[in-house]
Each structure stands twice: as structure tokens, then as C-alpha cells.
Design a protein around this motif. Structure first.
Motif, mmCIF file in Angstrom:
data_model
loop_
_atom_site.group_PDB
_atom_site.id
_atom_site.type_symbol
_atom_site.label_atom_id
_atom_site.label_comp_id
_atom_site.label_asym_id
_atom_site.label_seq_id
_atom_site.Cartn_x
_atom_site.Cartn_y
_atom_site.Cartn_z
ATOM 1 N N ALA A 163 -12.110 -45.159 -23.475
ATOM 2 C CA ALA A 163 -12.746 -46.141 -24.349
ATOM 3 C C ALA A 163 -13.215 -45.561 -25.676
ATOM 4 C CB ALA A 163 -13.941 -46.786 -23.639
ATOM 5 N N VAL A 164 -13.409 -44.243 -25.724
ATOM 6 C CA VAL A 164 -14.038 -43.643 -26.899
ATOM 7 C C VAL A 164 -13.114 -42.696 -27.659
ATOM 8 C CG1 VAL A 164 -15.901 -42.119 -27.681
ATOM 9 C CG2 VAL A 164 -16.363 -43.861 -25.951
ATOM 10 N N GLU A 165 -12.434 -41.812 -26.960
ATOM 11 C CA GLU A 165 -11.789 -40.686 -27.643
ATOM 12 C C GLU A 165 -10.747 -41.113 -28.671
ATOM 13 O OE1 GLU A 165 -10.181 -36.266 -26.629
ATOM 14 O OE2 GLU A 165 -9.650 -37.830 -25.197
ATOM 15 N N VAL A 168 -21.488 -33.097 -21.079
ATOM 16 C CA VAL A 168 -20.572 -32.231 -21.830
ATOM 17 C C VAL A 168 -19.300 -32.995 -22.181
ATOM 18 C CG1 VAL A 168 -19.118 -30.162 -21.697
ATOM 19 C CG2 VAL A 168 -21.479 -30.095 -20.849
ATOM 20 N N MET A 169 -18.681 -33.607 -21.184
ATOM 21 C CA MET A 169 -17.400 -34.276 -21.410
ATOM 22 C C MET A 169 -17.541 -35.451 -22.369
ATOM 23 S SD MET A 169 -15.611 -34.079 -17.617
ATOM 24 C CE MET A 169 -16.920 -34.979 -16.781
ATOM 25 N N ALA A 170 -18.564 -36.275 -22.167
ATOM 26 C CA ALA A 170 -18.730 -37.451 -23.015
ATOM 27 C C ALA A 170 -19.147 -37.060 -24.429
ATOM 28 C CB ALA A 170 -19.753 -38.401 -22.403
ATOM 29 N N ALA A 171 -20.054 -36.098 -24.557
ATOM 30 C CA ALA A 171 -20.534 -35.707 -25.882
ATOM 31 C C ALA A 171 -19.415 -35.140 -26.730
ATOM 32 C CB ALA A 171 -21.665 -34.696 -25.754
ATOM 33 N N GLU A 172 -18.499 -34.392 -26.128
ATOM 34 C CA GLU A 172 -17.404 -33.822 -26.908
ATOM 35 C C GLU A 172 -16.415 -34.894 -27.360
ATOM 36 O OE1 GLU A 172 -16.431 -30.105 -27.993
ATOM 37 O OE2 GLU A 172 -18.310 -31.143 -28.417
#
Length: 211
Positions: free
Chosen positions: A109-111, A164-168
């Protein structure tokens, strides 16, 4: 020993940050994307035979941990957290499901829209128009995350691999100020994530690499 293949200026930033949080000794093979100018000086690139033997797709990062080989950054992070991460990994089946959820949310949804914002040239009319389109695509996922983070510091009840995964993934859109200003809980959460010493160490190593 666990080995990470990839440079800091890539999605390898995710497992490299996580490993810094854990303090786990590991071996790092600084594989550079073959399309980058820095590849001319690199000992190993994504087209080097020795790396293609690890990941035939020629993409970074990759990881080996004993006989296990993984070639997707989020899967690598999940494995490291579960096998070596203690409280950074899931402690229950419910937590494992929640961490999976946030990893998939960030990736699907974001990357994509966030990367398009990162690479668009805001100084041109075409780039500015693209940024507006991508920011609109992010409006619903950002609203979802903003609501979740209201009144909490982290995605779960503590800092975990999910952060970690979402923030990156969200970092790619961080430079679009209107998006961050419209979502103060997300902006504050990113600031907390990026203030952590392990992130700061990863970011310093990234900046030290050739662009």
C-alpha cells in the motif's frame, strides 16, 4: 555466520538497521547495483557470477544463514527477528500475524507510491503533477496508519521489526512535506524510529557510500 549481501544505498538498509538493533555479529558483502556508477569500483555487483549464484534475479539484498538463502528484504528481516531478535520479533502467534500485516501493508500500500514521490522531480510541472497523484494514492493508507498510531509510540506495544520494515518504506515519501504535515502521528513515529542509535549508525554508513 549470517551474511548480508547488499549496499546501504538499497533495501539492504532494512536488515542492516535491524541487525544493528539486535547487535548480532554478521558478515557483510557490499554488493552494489550494476547500474550505479559506483559499480565500476565495486568488487562485487548484482551481475557478478558469485552474487548471481546467491540470487539469480541479481537483486539486493540477499541473505544466507547456514543453509537458508533469502532474497527479499522483508522476508530477511522477518527471519532475523524471529531467529535472533528476541523482543524485536513476535512473541505470540497473534504478534506474528500483526507483524506480517504491517510488513505487507508497507510493501503493497505504501512503497510503490512513496518511491514514485522520491524519484519525481518536484521542480518540473510533470514531476509536481506526479507527486500530487502519488500523494493521493497514499491518502487512504496514511489515514489508516495515522489512526493506528494515535496515542501509541510503535506499531505494536513496543518497538519491533514491524517498525523497521514499515519505517523504511514510508521514508521514501518523507520528503513530501505536505503529506507529513497532514499526518503528525506518522511524522512523530518516523522521528522516533530514525532517532534510534541503530538507525543513525545505518544512515551514517549509507551517507558514507558513493551516491
Amino acid at each position: 555466520m549470517l551474511t548480508i549481501y547488499g549496499c546501504y544505498r538499497s533495501r539492504a538498509s532494512r536488515p542492516l538497521w535491524l541487525l544493528g538493533e539486535i547487535g548480532l555479529p554478521f558478515h557483510h558483502v557490499p554488493v552494489v547495483q550494476a547500474y550505479r556508477p559506483a559499480a565500476a569500483e565495486a568488487a562485487v555487483t548484482t551481475r557478478s557470477p558469485e552474487f548471481l549464484a546467491i540470487n539469480p534475479l541479481g537483486q539486493i539484498p540477499a541473505m544466507t544463514d547456514g543453509d537458508l538463502v533469502l532474497t527479499e528484504s522483508l522476508a530477511i528481516c522477518q527471519h532475523i527477528a524471529r531467529a535472533h531478535g528476541g523482543a524485536l520479533g513476535p512473541q505470540t502467534l497473534a504478534e506474528a500475524a500483526l507483524i506480517d500485516q504491517w510488513a505487507l501493508f508497507a510493501a503493497t500500500a505504501v512503497e510503490g507510491p512513496a518511491l514514485n514521490i522520491l524519484f519525481a522531480d518536484a521542480a518540473t510541472a510533470e514531476g509536481a503533477a506526479q507527486i500530487a497523484v502519488e500523494a493521493e494514492r497514499l491518502s487512504r493508507p496514511f489515514a489508516r496508519l495515522e489512526g493506528h498510531l494515535a496515542g501509541r509510540d510503535w506499531l505494536l506495544d513496543r518497538f519491533t521489526v514491524a517498525d523497521v520494515m514499515a519505517a523504511e518504506c514510508l521514508r521514501y515519501a518523507q520528503g513530501h512535506a505536505p503529506l507529513m504535515q497532514a499526518h503528525p502521528a506518522i511524522a512523530d513515529w518516523l522521528a522516533r524510529c530514525q532517532a534510534r542509535p541503530a538507525f543513525q549508525a545505518m544512515w551514517a554508513a549509507r551517507l558514507a557510500e558513493p551516491a
